[in-house]
Design a protein around this motif. Structure first.
Motif, PDB file in Angstrom:
ATOM      1  N   ALA A  20       0.833  -1.204   0.000  1.00  0.00           N
ATOM      2  CA  ALA A  20       0.000   0.000   0.000  1.00  0.00           C
ATOM      3  C   ALA A  20       0.870   1.257   0.000  1.00  0.00           C
ATOM      4  CB  ALA A  20      -0.930  -0.005   1.204  1.00  0.00           C
ATOM      5  N   LEU A  21       1.963   1.233   0.719  1.00  0.00           N
ATOM      6  CA  LEU A  21       2.872   2.378   0.757  1.00  0.00           C
ATOM      7  C   LEU A  21       3.502   2.623  -0.612  1.00  0.00           C
ATOM      8  CD1 LEU A  21       4.251   4.593   2.383  1.00  0.00           C
ATOM      9  CD2 LEU A  21       5.990   2.915   3.024  1.00  0.00           C
ATOM     10  N   ASP A  22       3.936   1.579  -1.275  1.00  0.00           N
ATOM     11  CA  ASP A  22       4.500   1.714  -2.625  1.00  0.00           C
ATOM     12  C   ASP A  22       3.469   2.323  -3.574  1.00  0.00           C
ATOM     13  OD1 ASP A  22       6.995   0.718  -1.974  1.00  0.00           O
ATOM     14  OD2 ASP A  22       6.540  -1.320  -2.670  1.00  0.00           O
ATOM     15  N   GLU A  23       2.228   1.847  -3.491  1.00  0.00           N
ATOM     16  CA  GLU A  23       1.168   2.372  -4.351  1.00  0.00           C
ATOM     17  C   GLU A  23       0.873   3.841  -4.027  1.00  0.00           C
ATOM     18  OE1 GLU A  23      -2.040  -0.357  -3.723  1.00  0.00           O
ATOM     19  OE2 GLU A  23      -1.072  -1.940  -4.902  1.00  0.00           O
ATOM     20  N   TYR A  24       0.886   4.175  -2.739  1.00  0.00           N
ATOM     21  CA  TYR A  24       0.632   5.562  -2.339  1.00  0.00           C
ATOM     22  C   TYR A  24       1.740   6.492  -2.830  1.00  0.00           C
ATOM     23  CZ  TYR A  24      -0.200   9.744   0.336  1.00  0.00           C
ATOM     24  OH  TYR A  24      -0.419  11.058   0.683  1.00  0.00           O
ATOM     25  N   ILE A  25       2.981   6.068  -2.733  1.00  0.00           N
ATOM     26  CA  ILE A  25       4.104   6.891  -3.196  1.00  0.00           C
ATOM     27  C   ILE A  25       3.997   7.135  -4.698  1.00  0.00           C
ATOM     28  CG2 ILE A  25       6.604   6.906  -3.551  1.00  0.00           C
ATOM     29  CD1 ILE A  25       6.813   5.527  -0.765  1.00  0.00           C
ATOM     30  N   ASN A  29       3.419  10.938  -6.202  1.00  0.00           N
ATOM     31  CA  ASN A  29       4.407  11.546  -7.086  1.00  0.00           C
ATOM     32  C   ASN A  29       3.928  11.718  -8.521  1.00  0.00           C
ATOM     33  OD1 ASN A  29       6.489  11.999  -5.242  1.00  0.00           O
ATOM     34  ND2 ASN A  29       7.119   9.872  -5.374  1.00  0.00           N
ATOM     35  N   ASN A  30       3.039  10.848  -8.992  1.00  0.00           N
ATOM     36  CA  ASN A  30       2.692  10.846 -10.403  1.00  0.00           C
ATOM     37  C   ASN A  30       1.263  11.283 -10.724  1.00  0.00           C
ATOM     38  OD1 ASN A  30       5.202   9.746 -11.563  1.00  0.00           O
ATOM     39  ND2 ASN A  30       4.711   8.048 -10.217  1.00  0.00           N
ATOM     40  N   LYS A  31       0.344  11.173  -9.784  1.00  0.00           N
ATOM     41  CA  LYS A  31      -1.058  11.433 -10.106  1.00  0.00           C
ATOM     42  C   LYS A  31      -1.707  12.523  -9.264  1.00  0.00           C
ATOM     43  CE  LYS A  31      -1.475   6.662 -11.512  1.00  0.00           C
ATOM     44  NZ  LYS A  31      -0.610   5.759 -10.852  1.00  0.00           N
ATOM     45  N   ARG A  32      -1.254  12.720  -8.067  1.00  0.00           N
ATOM     46  CA  ARG A  32      -1.898  13.666  -7.151  1.00  0.00           C
ATOM     47  C   ARG A  32      -1.563  15.101  -7.562  1.00  0.00           C
ATOM     48  NH1 ARG A  32      -0.774  15.615  -1.482  1.00  0.00           N
ATOM     49  NH2 ARG A  32      -2.796  15.676  -0.464  1.00  0.00           N
ATOM     50  N   ILE A  33      -2.602  15.867  -7.830  1.00  0.00           N
ATOM     51  CA  ILE A  33      -2.446  17.246  -8.280  1.00  0.00           C
ATOM     52  C   ILE A  33      -2.265  18.150  -7.059  1.00  0.00           C
ATOM     53  CG2 ILE A  33      -3.579  19.134  -9.514  1.00  0.00           C
ATOM     54  CD1 ILE A  33      -2.757  16.659 -11.236  1.00  0.00           C
ATOM     55  N   LYS A  34      -1.307  19.059  -7.138  1.00  0.00           N
ATOM     56  CA  LYS A  34      -1.030  19.994  -6.057  1.00  0.00           C
ATOM     57  C   LYS A  34      -1.244  21.418  -6.543  1.00  0.00           C
ATOM     58  CE  LYS A  34       0.989  19.097  -2.703  1.00  0.00           C
ATOM     59  NZ  LYS A  34       0.468  19.083  -1.380  1.00  0.00           N
ATOM     60  N   ALA A  35      -2.062  22.186  -5.849  1.00  0.00           N
ATOM     61  CA  ALA A  35      -2.298  23.584  -6.203  1.00  0.00           C
ATOM     62  C   ALA A  35      -1.008  24.390  -6.112  1.00  0.00           C
ATOM     63  CB  ALA A  35      -3.368  24.179  -5.300  1.00  0.00           C
ATOM     64  N   ARG A  36      -0.171  24.080  -5.136  1.00  0.00           N
ATOM     65  CA  ARG A  36       1.092  24.812  -4.961  1.00  0.00           C
ATOM     66  C   ARG A  36       2.061  24.586  -6.123  1.00  0.00           C
ATOM     67  NH1 ARG A  36       3.505  23.929   0.833  1.00  0.00           N
ATOM     68  NH2 ARG A  36       4.765  25.664   0.146  1.00  0.00           N
TER      69      ARG A  36
END
Length: 52
Positions: A20-25, A29-36
């Motif tokens: 689960a940690l590998d999938e979360y990382i 890093n690759n899919k989660r969009i950051k407003a900043r």
């Protein structure tokens, strides 16, 4: 990570947690969009800063 993964799920084994940690990382890093980062994922933002 704590609020999105660790506290949100229960793990049956250390191996399940590591998976689960590998999938979360990868997600972070690759899919989660950051407003900043101007609406980009960390990898997209870094790629733009290198090529731009």
């Amino acid at each position: 990570m704590k609020s999105e993964l660790l506290y949100a799920e229960k793990f049956d084994s250390p191996e399940a947690f590591i998976k689960a940690l590998d999938e979360y990382i990868d997600y972070y890093n690759n899919k989660r969009i950051k407003a900043r980062l101007k609406g980009k994922s960390p990898v997209q933002y870094r790629t733009l800063s290198i090529t731009g």
